[in-house]
Design an enzyme around this catalytic site. Structure first.
Site, PDB file in Angstrom:
ATOM      1  N   THR A 149       0.806  -1.226   0.000  1.00 13.44           N
ATOM      2  CA  THR A 149       0.000   0.000   0.000  1.00 13.44           C
ATOM      3  C   THR A 149       0.842   1.281   0.000  1.00 13.44           C
ATOM      4  O   THR A 149       0.293   2.385   0.039  1.00 13.44           O
ATOM      5  CB  THR A 149      -0.956   0.008   1.208  1.00 13.44           C
ATOM      6  OG1 THR A 149      -0.190  -0.293   2.378  1.00 13.44           O
ATOM      7  CG2 THR A 149      -2.054  -1.028   1.063  1.00 13.44           C
TER       8      THR A 149
ATOM      9  N   ALA B 169      15.494  19.620   1.659  1.00 13.03           N
ATOM     10  CA  ALA B 169      16.450  19.460   0.537  1.00 13.03           C
ATOM     11  C   ALA B 169      16.750  17.991   0.315  1.00 13.03           C
ATOM     12  O   ALA B 169      17.904  17.554   0.270  1.00 13.03           O
ATOM     13  CB  ALA B 169      17.733  20.245   0.832  1.00 13.03           C
TER      14      ALA B 169
ATOM     15  N   HIS C 257      35.208   4.426 -26.808  1.00  9.64           N
ATOM     16  CA  HIS C 257      35.647   5.828 -26.801  1.00  9.64           C
ATOM     17  C   HIS C 257      34.946   6.575 -27.922  1.00  9.64           C
ATOM     18  O   HIS C 257      34.839   6.029 -29.018  1.00  9.64           O
ATOM     19  CB  HIS C 257      37.153   5.891 -26.994  1.00  9.64           C
ATOM     20  CG  HIS C 257      37.658   7.298 -27.087  1.00  9.64           C
ATOM     21  ND1 HIS C 257      37.767   8.105 -25.977  1.00  9.64           N
ATOM     22  CD2 HIS C 257      38.061   8.039 -28.154  1.00  9.64           C
ATOM     23  CE1 HIS C 257      38.222   9.281 -26.358  1.00  9.64           C
ATOM     24  NE2 HIS C 257      38.403   9.279 -27.669  1.00  9.64           N
TER      25      HIS C 257
END
Ligand code: FAD
Ligand code: NAI
EC number: 1.8.1.4
Length: 469
Positions: free
Chosen positions: A145, A183, A448
């Protein structure tokens, strides 16, 4: 009596719907009960998915406004179409919740719309919106829930001006001034959305740091980057009240420790994002004798079973990080256990991602955790400023950190701040799942130019030396 099942799952968030589907795939007869109009729980309806739709769209807006010019792409007449952005979010949510409905059908999971209440082991009563009820009989019950937003005492949420994440994802105009309380992950993500779209955002945090629980260095660097983007972050500060009587919201804030003077900050919208608490209201748990832990989470054993045989619980409603993928993995584990298999979740390797720009991603132990445990470890770091692909894309903010055992070189944790960190972190997660070393990672050939080369170079830095630094 409406039917008899092997398993009834209450709640269809990432924990519940994944559990139901996995159990059905393994041959169990499964029903789900959901009180919302659509499946998918917090995550798909009002959490992960809508927030990521707005995070992506707002990031594109900001890039078009500020980022493209440095790539030599000039745009004139840039305009925000907020209803269009909200429509993108709503379409994304719809596609996802419809997808769950489709998967239930495909896997023959029976669905019941209404509020589920446990009437003892083996019985779930479902009450529809019209008040009519029916009882499902089942061998096992899984409680999935989820959770709900925690409130600040004395602060009333109206979801228009004083909002939780749900209201903050629905705003129909950009607030000139948004004040965020907390925050944490929600505050920084949703705060970023509205800052990119033009709000002046102030984040008020009780503690002396952002993102509690996350690696200190990662939190500090991220705070610096968010501040550079224009977000004001006030640490060690608490909200003591909000006066909603005028056209401006008057938010009283004071030092968290109670020393020093308080001030009033004017805001148009206040987002309260100070954490979430498990949701168990009206489930009949007390009557069924199901025990809670010290933080009102449903208490379970190592196999997710409560103290009442046949009643299990997973996801946000039990202990552990409140993350969709943690709930999903627990759903799979319970389905497997109920089917006679050995379901298991490795809690040492659960990634956490904050979808700001740059993204912040962690997995495994932080330096602080290793220090507290007295583990001898070595650190390898590599900044994106030294990565060719990051330079080519203009996304050089951030770094990679790899933590490995000082003696065995086994990787114990990792953190990435950077564009695409939420994807790259899985390289470290898979390595950890297989018990790999930093040398294994350092010696794996990486394409790369990719951002992932920075992950390899951080691993090199842990053992020997990176090439590009
Ligand atoms: P939930 O998803 O909360 O689902 C529970 C369901 O149970 C709900 O649909 C509810 O209606 C239903 N229910 C409750 N009681 C009953 C009852 N008695 N009868 C019938 N149905 C009932 N996590 C991430 O991993 N990544 C993210 O990016 C992320 N972003 C988020 C953003 C926001 C704004 C928020 C709020 C959360 C976010 N989360 C994220 C957290 C994530 O949403 C949760 O961890 C996850 O949804 C938990 O899943 P769950 O299955 O335990 O519960
Ligand atoms: P959180 O626990 O991440 O952060 C809450 C913050 O509020 C903390 O920093 C805390 O110190 C602070 N706080 C608490 N009380 C306060 C007060 N009175 N005044 C000021 N600050 C206060 O909780 P958040 O952001 O609400 O998110 C809830 C959950 O949702 C989290 O557990 C997170 O895991 C999950 N989530 C995950 C996301 C992701 O994985 N990307 C995104 C959004 C949510």
């Amino acid at each position: 009596m409406a039917g008899s099942y092997d398993l009834v799952v209450i709640g269809t968030g990432p924990g519940g719907y994944v559990c139901a589907i996995r159990a059905a795939q393994l041959g169990l007869k499964v029903a789900v009960v959901e009180k919302r109009a659509t499946y998918g729980g917090t995550c798909l309806n009002v959490g992960c998915i809508p927030s990521k739709a707005l995070l992506h769209a707002s990031e594109m807006f900001e890039e078009a406004g500020h980022g493209f010019a440095k790539l030599g792409v000039k745009i004139s007449g840039l305009e925000l179409d907020l209803p269009g952005m909200q429509a993108h979010k709503n379409d994304t949510v719809k596609a996802n919740v419809d997808g769950v409905a489709f998967l239930f059908k495909k896997n023959k999971v029976e669905t019941f719309r209404g509020t589920g209440k446990i009437k003892g082991a083996g019985k779930v009563e479902v009450t529809g919106e019209d008040g009519s009820s029916q009882t499902l009989e089942t061998k096992s019950i899984v409680i999935a829930t989820g959770s709900e937003s925690a409130g600040v005492p004395g602060v009333e949420i109206d979801e228009k001006r004083v909002v939780t994440s749900t209201g903050a994802l629905e705003l129909d105009k950009v607030p000139a001034r948004l004040l965020v309380v907390g925050a944490g992950v929600i505050g920084l993500e949703i705060g970023s959305v509205w800052r990119r779209l033009g709000s002046e955002v102030t984040v008020v945090e009780f503690l002396d740091r952002i993102l509690p629980g996350m690696d200190d260095e990662v939190a500090k660097q991220s705070q610096r980057l968010l501040a550079k983007q224009g977000m004001t972050i006030k640490l060690s500060t608490k909200v003591t009240g909000i006066d909603t009587s005028g056209s401006d919201l008057k938010v009283s804030v004071a030092p968290a420790k109670g020393e020093g003077s308080s001030e009033t900050i004017d805001a148009d919208v206040v987002l309260v994002a100070i954490g979430r608490r498990p949701y168990t209201e009206g489930l009949g748990l007390e009557e069924a004798g199901v025990q809670f832990d010290d933080r009102r989470r449903v208490a379970v054993d190592a196999h997710y079973q409560t103290n009442v045989p046949g009643i299990y619980a997973i996801g946000d409603v039990i202990a552990g990080p409140m993350l969709a993928h943690k709930a999903e993995d627990e759903g799979v584990a319970v389905a497997e256990i109920l089917s006679g298999q050995k379901g298991h979740v490795n809690y040492e390797v659960i990634p956490g991602v904050v979808y700001t720009m740059p993204e912040i991603a962690v997995v495994g132990a932080s330096e602080e955790m290793l220090k507290a445990a007295g583990t001898q470890y070595k650190v390898g770091k590599f900044p994106f400023t030294a990565n060719g692909r990051a330079r080519a894309m203009g996304h050089t903010d951030g770094f990679v950190k790899v933590l490995a055992d000082a003696k065995t070189d086994r990787v114990l944790g990792g953190a990435i701040v950077g564009a695409g960190a939420g994807e790259m972190i899985h390289e470290i997660a898979v390595l950890m799942e297989f018990g790999g070393s930093s040398e294994d990672l350092a010696r794996t050939c990486h394409a790369h130019p990719t951002m992932s080369e920075a992950v390899r170079e951080a691993a090199m830095a842990a053992g020997f030396k990176p090439i590009h630094m």
